[in-house]
Scaffold this motif. Structure first.
Motif, short mmCIF file in Angstrom:
data_model
loop_
_atom_site.label_atom_id
_atom_site.label_comp_id
_atom_site.label_asym_id
_atom_site.label_seq_id
_atom_site.Cartn_x
_atom_site.Cartn_y
_atom_site.Cartn_z
N ILE A 202 61.87 -57.70 -36.38
CA ILE A 202 61.29 -58.76 -37.21
C ILE A 202 59.82 -58.97 -36.87
N CYS A 203 59.49 -59.05 -35.60
CA CYS A 203 58.13 -59.39 -35.19
C CYS A 203 57.21 -58.19 -35.03
N GLY A 204 57.79 -57.00 -34.94
CA GLY A 204 56.97 -55.80 -34.79
C GLY A 204 56.49 -55.61 -33.35
N ARG A 205 55.54 -54.73 -33.19
CA ARG A 205 55.02 -54.41 -31.86
C ARG A 205 54.22 -55.57 -31.27
N LYS A 206 54.22 -55.66 -29.95
CA LYS A 206 53.37 -56.65 -29.29
C LYS A 206 52.06 -55.97 -28.93
N GLU B 74 48.10 -56.00 -27.38
CA GLU B 74 47.29 -56.66 -26.36
C GLU B 74 45.91 -56.01 -26.30
N LYS B 75 44.88 -56.84 -26.37
CA LYS B 75 43.51 -56.33 -26.34
C LYS B 75 42.55 -57.50 -26.15
N GLN B 76 41.53 -57.30 -25.37
CA GLN B 76 40.47 -58.29 -25.16
C GLN B 76 41.04 -59.66 -24.76
N GLY B 77 42.08 -59.64 -23.92
CA GLY B 77 42.66 -60.90 -23.47
C GLY B 77 43.57 -61.57 -24.47
N LEU B 78 43.79 -60.94 -25.61
CA LEU B 78 44.67 -61.50 -26.64
C LEU B 78 45.99 -60.75 -26.66
N CYS B 79 47.05 -61.46 -27.01
CA CYS B 79 48.37 -60.85 -27.11
C CYS B 79 49.08 -61.45 -28.32
N ALA B 80 49.55 -60.61 -29.24
CA ALA B 80 50.24 -61.12 -30.43
C ALA B 80 51.13 -60.04 -31.02
N HIS B 81 52.22 -60.48 -31.63
CA HIS B 81 53.09 -59.55 -32.34
C HIS B 81 52.41 -59.13 -33.65
N GLU B 82 52.66 -57.92 -34.03
CA GLU B 82 52.07 -57.35 -35.24
C GLU B 82 52.27 -58.23 -36.46
N PHE B 83 53.52 -58.67 -36.71
CA PHE B 83 53.78 -59.42 -37.94
C PHE B 83 53.56 -60.92 -37.79
N CYS B 84 53.43 -61.41 -36.56
CA CYS B 84 52.96 -62.77 -36.38
C CYS B 84 51.53 -62.87 -36.90
N LEU B 85 50.77 -61.79 -36.73
CA LEU B 85 49.39 -61.74 -37.23
C LEU B 85 49.36 -61.69 -38.76
N PHE B 86 50.13 -60.79 -39.35
CA PHE B 86 50.11 -60.61 -40.80
C PHE B 86 50.59 -61.84 -41.55
N LEU B 87 51.54 -62.57 -40.97
CA LEU B 87 52.15 -63.69 -41.68
C LEU B 87 51.52 -65.04 -41.36
N ALA B 88 50.62 -65.10 -40.38
CA ALA B 88 49.99 -66.37 -40.00
C ALA B 88 49.12 -66.92 -41.12
N ASN B 89 49.05 -68.24 -41.19
CA ASN B 89 48.25 -68.91 -42.22
C ASN B 89 46.77 -68.56 -42.10
N GLU B 90 46.14 -68.22 -43.22
CA GLU B 90 44.69 -68.04 -43.32
C GLU B 90 44.12 -67.08 -42.27
N SER C 19 56.53 -75.67 -41.52
CA SER C 19 55.95 -74.57 -40.76
C SER C 19 56.96 -74.08 -39.74
N PHE C 20 56.81 -72.83 -39.31
CA PHE C 20 57.76 -72.26 -38.36
C PHE C 20 57.16 -71.08 -37.62
N HIS C 21 57.79 -70.72 -36.51
CA HIS C 21 57.43 -69.51 -35.77
C HIS C 21 58.20 -68.35 -36.40
N LEU C 22 57.64 -67.16 -36.37
CA LEU C 22 58.32 -66.00 -36.96
C LEU C 22 59.68 -65.75 -36.32
N PRO C 23 59.84 -65.81 -34.98
CA PRO C 23 61.18 -65.58 -34.41
C PRO C 23 62.21 -66.63 -34.83
N CYS C 24 61.76 -67.78 -35.33
CA CYS C 24 62.68 -68.84 -35.77
C CYS C 24 63.09 -68.70 -37.23
#
Length: 270
Positions: free
Chosen positions: A14-18, A20-36, A87-92
């Protein structure tokens, strides 16, 4: 942990790959689906084209929103229905009955405004999921889905999602009628994630082994000077495979076969 969903561990289907770069960490689809939050054309910058400063702004906005499913803050995804602020988190998403579309504009919807299957169909009594063979509900629902083409293939959302992950875009079809286009478009709209890659078995060593041809003589006494692995195109050392199982082989001479013998059957199959 992912800075957007705040989970260190989440379902990669569901969330895709995690990332990490430049001190940031995020799941692939948390990025694509996030607001704005928008991806740049150059996917080499930031995290897959999402700029660090844009991600940080999204995190700050999300900190003001609570997930209507788990109640925690940091919910970066909001229902796209006008006037709805759930609003919700992708894993939820699945627990909350939300639909997230993994294509196009990557839209998300809460349980109240999610798209529903339009096909008119109801499962017969004792209908089971075509994939796991466990019973399905007695009607269409978030968890119970049906093929829009044949209207006879019923399955659980989790089961068809798991199948989609394994078969990939090129082989995804209804498990009953084999319809491709209509079935694929419906499942994408209903929130099934379909990776654009080859089926998992085409890269699996376990399946690759099935395509390897048996290549040794299994006679009780191999007479070939070159050994059991030696095989020639014709003559006494031509290797014949069992015509029934193809799992055992013999040189012609090792089983007293003539040069004109075209087939042979091992003791187990005979």
């Amino acid at each position: 942990a992912c800075l957007l969903c705040r989970r260190a561990e989440a379902d990669p289907d569901i969330c895709g790959r995690k990332l990490e770069k430049q001190g940031l960490c995020a799941h692939e689809f948390c990025l694509f689906l996030a607001n704005e939050l928008f991806q740049q054309q150059d996917e080499e910058v930031g995290l897959m084209g999402f700029l660090p400063e844009d991600i940080q702004r999204t995190i700050e906005r999300a900190a003001q929103k609570r997930c209507f499913v788990c109640g925690e803050s940091g919910a970066a995804i909001t229902c796209r229905e006008t006037g709805c602020d759930r609003s919700f988190h992708l894993p939820c998403a699945v627990e909350g009955g939300c639909t997230t579309q993994f294509f196009g504009l990557y839209r998300s919807f809460c349980w109240e405004h999610r798209p529903e299957q339009a096909v008119e169909a109801a499962p017969e009594e004792n209908t089971t999921c075509l994939i796991c063979l466990d019973p399905v509900e007695d009607r269409k629902s978030y968890s119970t889905m049906v093929c829009p083409a044949c209207k006879h293939a019923w399955f659980h959302r989790g089961c068809i999602q798991n199948q989609a992950i394994h078969v990939g875009f090129s082989c995804f079809c209804c498990p009953h009628c084999q319809n491709e286009y209509r079935f694929l478009m419906e499942m994408l709209t209903m929130g099934i994630r379909l990776p654009r890659r080859l089926p998992s078995w085409e890269n699996s060593h376990a399946y690759a082994a099935l395509s390897e041809r048996h290549s040794r003589c299994d006679a009780s006494e191999c007479l070939c000077p070159g050994g059991r692995e030696q095989a020639e195109e014709e003559g006494p050392w031509h290797l014949l495979l069992c015509c029934s199982c193809a799992a055992e082989g013999t040189h012609r001479r090792c089983s007293c076969l003539t040069n004109s013998t075209a087939s042979w059957e091992c003791n187990s199959c005979a």
